[in-house]
Design an enzyme around this catalytic site. Structure first.
Site, PDB file in Angstrom:
ATOM      1  N   SER A   9       0.804  -1.300   0.041  1.00  0.00           N
ATOM      2  CA  SER A   9      -0.013   0.024   0.069  1.00  0.00           C
ATOM      3  C   SER A   9       0.857   1.186   0.011  1.00  0.00           C
ATOM      4  O   SER A   9       0.547   2.276  -0.518  1.00  0.00           O
ATOM      5  CB  SER A   9      -0.864  -0.122   1.381  1.00  0.00           C
ATOM      6  N   GLY A  41      -4.737  -1.102   6.703  1.00  0.00           N
ATOM      7  CA  GLY A  41      -5.075  -2.053   7.735  1.00  0.00           C
ATOM      8  C   GLY A  41      -6.339  -1.458   8.377  1.00  0.00           C
ATOM      9  O   GLY A  41      -6.803  -2.196   9.178  1.00  0.00           O
ATOM     10  N   CYS A  71       3.083  -7.301   1.822  1.00  0.00           N
ATOM     11  CA  CYS A  71       2.290  -6.520   2.666  1.00  0.00           C
ATOM     12  C   CYS A  71       1.126  -7.626   3.353  1.00  0.00           C
ATOM     13  O   CYS A  71       0.739  -8.431   2.482  1.00  0.00           O
ATOM     14  CB  CYS A  71       1.345  -5.549   1.853  1.00  0.00           C
ATOM     15  N   THR A  73      -1.408  -7.612   5.240  1.00  0.00           N
ATOM     16  CA  THR A  73      -2.594  -7.450   5.049  1.00  0.00           C
ATOM     17  C   THR A  73      -3.082  -7.697   3.678  1.00  0.00           C
ATOM     18  O   THR A  73      -4.355  -8.432   3.636  1.00  0.00           O
ATOM     19  CB  THR A  73      -3.212  -5.611   5.252  1.00  0.00           C
ATOM     20  N   CYS A 183       3.733  -6.696  10.140  1.00  0.00           N
ATOM     21  CA  CYS A 183       3.332  -5.523   9.103  1.00  0.00           C
ATOM     22  C   CYS A 183       4.747  -5.231   8.363  1.00  0.00           C
ATOM     23  O   CYS A 183       5.702  -4.893   9.086  1.00  0.00           O
ATOM     24  CB  CYS A 183       2.456  -4.417   9.528  1.00  0.00           C
ATOM     25  N   THR A 184       4.820  -4.779   7.282  1.00  0.00           N
ATOM     26  CA  THR A 184       6.173  -4.709   6.599  1.00  0.00           C
ATOM     27  C   THR A 184       6.379  -3.232   6.895  1.00  0.00           C
ATOM     28  O   THR A 184       7.559  -3.050   6.542  1.00  0.00           O
ATOM     29  CB  THR A 184       6.092  -4.938   4.864  1.00  0.00           C
TER      30      THR A 184
END
Length: 264
Positions: A9, A41, A71, A73, A183-184
């Protein structure tokens, strides 16, 4: 030479891209940020799935040989459908819960997974935890503000340290052996987290394993470049077609690669 595409994202997937640049020095890369819709998110699942599929269609207009959904998510929401739609190797992210549990089970310590609220709500995450966490030692903590901090290149140690202390206040960190960065975006704050938590706590994420899996798939499909030069670097793209954001991505890679974001 066909490129390997990395999708997120926003800036978070740069942490995975950097790992790929280390493990796959002869490859060339495309990095795509869905700047029209960052962050994912905190948004409704069906909206996010539509954003992901639209971004993937945009990426596929380029002649790429593999896609990394960098990602957590996006992986949890859309990886299965992406693999149905496209024939190239597609690799996703998974919180490193399994290795964390394996490390801490014999030590009698707990595991704390940090991720976006949407990742932690998804059935894919709960199935993972249920599969590997036989002693119920895994706890989950959403950090919704951390992605916007990262997107703003907010690396003020005082601001972030105060934020983390408030989030960790309900937890006795002496009970934990590992923090999992699910989360990256979160590895941008690894150095600061290491300063704030007890020294016995390890901090891990899924980037290394993800790139190992990418390498295996490239090799299996005879797509791996193990000679020559990747000096052409990274092709940067974003859904907003925003030149200023592209410069921000380049800056974020330089900052992350320096390893000095939170040094004294």
């Amino acid at each position: 030479m066909k490129r390997i595409a990395f999708f997120d994202s926003g800036l978070g997937g740069i942490t995975v891209l950097k790992e790929a640049m280390t493990q796959l020095p002869h490859e060339q890369f495309l990095y795509y940020a869905d700047t029209k819709h960052v962050p994912y998110g905190s948004k409704p699942k069906e909206d996010v799935k539509r954003f992901i599929l639209d971004a993937a269609a945009d990426i596929m207009r380029h002649d790429i040989k593999a896609l990394v959904v960098a990602c957590n998510t996006a992986t949890s929401i859309a990886i299965a459908e992406l693999r149905v739609r496209y024939a190239i190797p597609i690799v996703g992210m998974e919180p490193a819960v399994k290795p964390a549990v394996e490390m801490n089970r014999p030590l009698g310590r707990r595991v704390l997974v940090l991720a976006t609220a949407l990742t932690l709500r998804e059935s894919k995450y709960h199935e993972l935890v249920n599969r590997v966490d036989d002693l119920s030692i895994v706890d989950s903590l959403p950090l919704p503000e951390l992605v916007p901090y990262c997107e703003a290149l907010q690396f003020d140690e005082a601001v972030l340290a105060d934020y983390f202390r408030r989030q960790f206040e309900p937890y006795d960190l002496n009970e934990y052996g590992t923090l999992v960065l699910g989360c990256t975006h979160y590895p941008f704050y690894r150095q600061l987290l290491a300063k704030l938590v007890p020294p016995h706590i390890s901090i891990i994420d899924g980037s290394r394993g993800t790139v190992r899996r990418l390498r295996e798939l490239l090799s299996a499909h005879s797509l791996l470049n193990d000679t020559g030069s990747g000096d052409a670097g990274v092709q940067w793209m974003c859904s907003g077609r925003d030149g200023e954001y592209i410069r921000k991505m380049q800056q974020a890679l330089e900052l992350y690669a320096s390893g000095r974001l939170f040094e004294e």
